[in-house]
Design an enzyme around this catalytic site. Structure first.
Site, short mmCIF file in Angstrom:
data_model
loop_
_atom_site.label_atom_id
_atom_site.label_comp_id
_atom_site.label_asym_id
_atom_site.label_seq_id
_atom_site.Cartn_x
_atom_site.Cartn_y
_atom_site.Cartn_z
N TYR A 87 -3.55 66.55 68.46
CA TYR A 87 -2.32 67.12 68.23
C TYR A 87 -2.17 68.61 68.62
O TYR A 87 -1.26 69.18 68.76
CB TYR A 87 -2.25 67.02 66.62
CG TYR A 87 -1.91 65.84 66.03
CD1 TYR A 87 -2.12 64.57 66.61
CD2 TYR A 87 -2.06 65.67 64.45
CE1 TYR A 87 -2.04 63.34 65.97
CE2 TYR A 87 -2.00 64.60 63.62
CZ TYR A 87 -2.03 63.54 64.67
OH TYR A 87 -2.07 62.21 63.70
N HIS A 136 -10.16 58.79 66.03
CA HIS A 136 -8.59 58.78 66.07
C HIS A 136 -8.13 57.39 66.74
O HIS A 136 -7.31 56.85 66.30
CB HIS A 136 -8.14 59.77 67.02
CG HIS A 136 -6.61 60.13 66.85
ND1 HIS A 136 -6.14 61.35 67.43
CD2 HIS A 136 -5.80 59.20 66.28
CE1 HIS A 136 -4.82 61.31 66.79
NE2 HIS A 136 -4.73 60.31 66.52
#
Length: 272
Positions: A44, A102
Site C-alpha cells: 500500500y 499478502h
C-alpha cells in the site's frame, strides 16, 4: 480464540489506497469513532502515514491491533525480515499485532514464505501471524507447515461472491477468514435488495451487507474517507439479521462476482 474474533477487533479500518493527508484524516476519524484495529500493507506504500497517525492519536498502543502484510517481492531469505523491520520503523512500533503474507508466491510454493513468517514471530516482530488470498488447499497445507496458530486468511468477501469452500476450509483448519472488498468496491449499492432489507432495521444498505459478513463469522475490513461512512460502517453491532434475510442475501452469492482477479493481480492463484 483469534484476535480477530474479539468484539473490539471484529471491525478493522482498512487503509488501501489512502495516502498522505487523506490517510491521516481518515485514521483520525476512525480512532474517534471507536476503531481500534487498523490494516495496512507494504504494497500500500502508506505504512509511514498510518504509523504517524496512530502514534499521534489519543489511543494507547496496547489498545490497538495493527496489521500489516509482507509483499511477495520481499519473500526471499535476504529481503523478508529486513522488510518487516522497515515496516516496524515506518509504523513506529516495536512489533505488529498481526503480520500476514499478502499473497501466495506465483509458483504456489508456500512453504518458504511461511517459514520466514514464523521466524518473524519467533523474533518478536509480530504477536500473531496469518495469510491472505490463500485457497482452501493452501490453507490445509499451511496448517501442516506452521507450528504457530494462523489467526486469519484475509480474502475478498462480500455478498456477490460465494466463498463457501473457503468457509468450510476455515472450519476444517481452524484458520478464520477475514474480509476485504467488503462492499465489493461499492457494487453492492447497485442492488436494491440491501436498502430494502435495511428499511426494516433502520440501517443503510452498507450496514446490512457488513452485518451479513459478520454473521457469516467473518471479521471486517472497511475503508472510507467520508466521516459519515466511517461511523456508519462501525455502527453495526446493535442489530441482528433474521435467518430469512440472511438467506435472501446468501442467494446473491451465486453471482460469483470477483473484484480482485487476475486482471488486477497477475499472480493470483486459481481460486476455489
Amino acid at each position: 480464540m483469534s484476535i480477530y474474533f474479539t468484539r473490539t477487533f471484529q471491525r478493522s479500518f482498512g487503509t488501501y489506497p489512502l495516502r498522505g493527508e487523506a490517510c491521516r484524516q481518515a485514521i483520525e476519524t476512525a480512532l474517534a469513532t471507536g476503531y481500534r484495529a487498523f490494516d495496512t500493507a507494504q504494497m500500500y506504500e502508506n505504512e509511514a502515514e498510518v504509523g504517524e497517525s496512530l502514534a499521534n492519536g489519543s489511543v494507547k498502543r496496547d489498545e490497538l491491533c495493527i496489521t500489516t502484510k509482507v509483499g511477495i517481492h520481499n519473500f526471499s531469505d535476504e529481503r523478508f525480515l529486513p522488510s518487516v523491520e522497515q515496516s516496524l520503523r515506518d509504523l513506529r512500533v516495536d512489533f505488529v499485532d498481526v503480520l500476514l503474507l499478502h499473497w501466495a508466491p506465483a509458483d504456489g510454493n508456500i512453504a518458504p514464505s511461511l517459514g520466514l513468517l514464523q521466524k518473524a514471530r519467533e523474533l518478536g516482530l509480530a504477536r500473531h501471524i496469518g495469510v491472505s488470498n490463500y485457497t482452501a488447499g493452501m490453507m490445509r497445507q499451511a496448517r501442516s507447515i506452521v507450528d504457530a496458530p494462523l489467526v486469519t486468511n484475509q480474502v475478498e468477501f462480500h455478498p456477490f461472491l460465494n466463498q463457501d469452500i473457503l468457509l468450510a476450509a476455515a472450519n476444517e483448519t481452524g484458520i478464520p477468514l477475514s474480509s476485504y472488498c467488503s462492499v465489493a468496491r461499492g457494487k453492492v449499492f447497485e442492488q436494491p435488495l440491501f436498502a430494502e432489507i435495511g428499511q426494516a432495521y433502520g440501517k443503510t444498505a452498507g450496514q446490512i451487507v457488513l452485518r451479513w459478513i459478520l454473521q457469516k463469522g467473518v471479521p471486517l475490513n472497511t475503508m472510507s474517507t467520508k466521516p459519515e461512512n466511517i461511523r456508519s460502517n462501525f455502527d453495526i453491532m446493535d442489530f441482528t439479521l433474521s435467518s430469512i434475510d440472511m438467506a435472501r442475501i446468501d442467494a446473491q452469492t451465486q453471482k460469483n462476482l470477483r473484484i480482485v482477479g487476475r486482471d488486477l493481480i497477475p499472480w493470483a492463484p486459481e481460486w476455489d
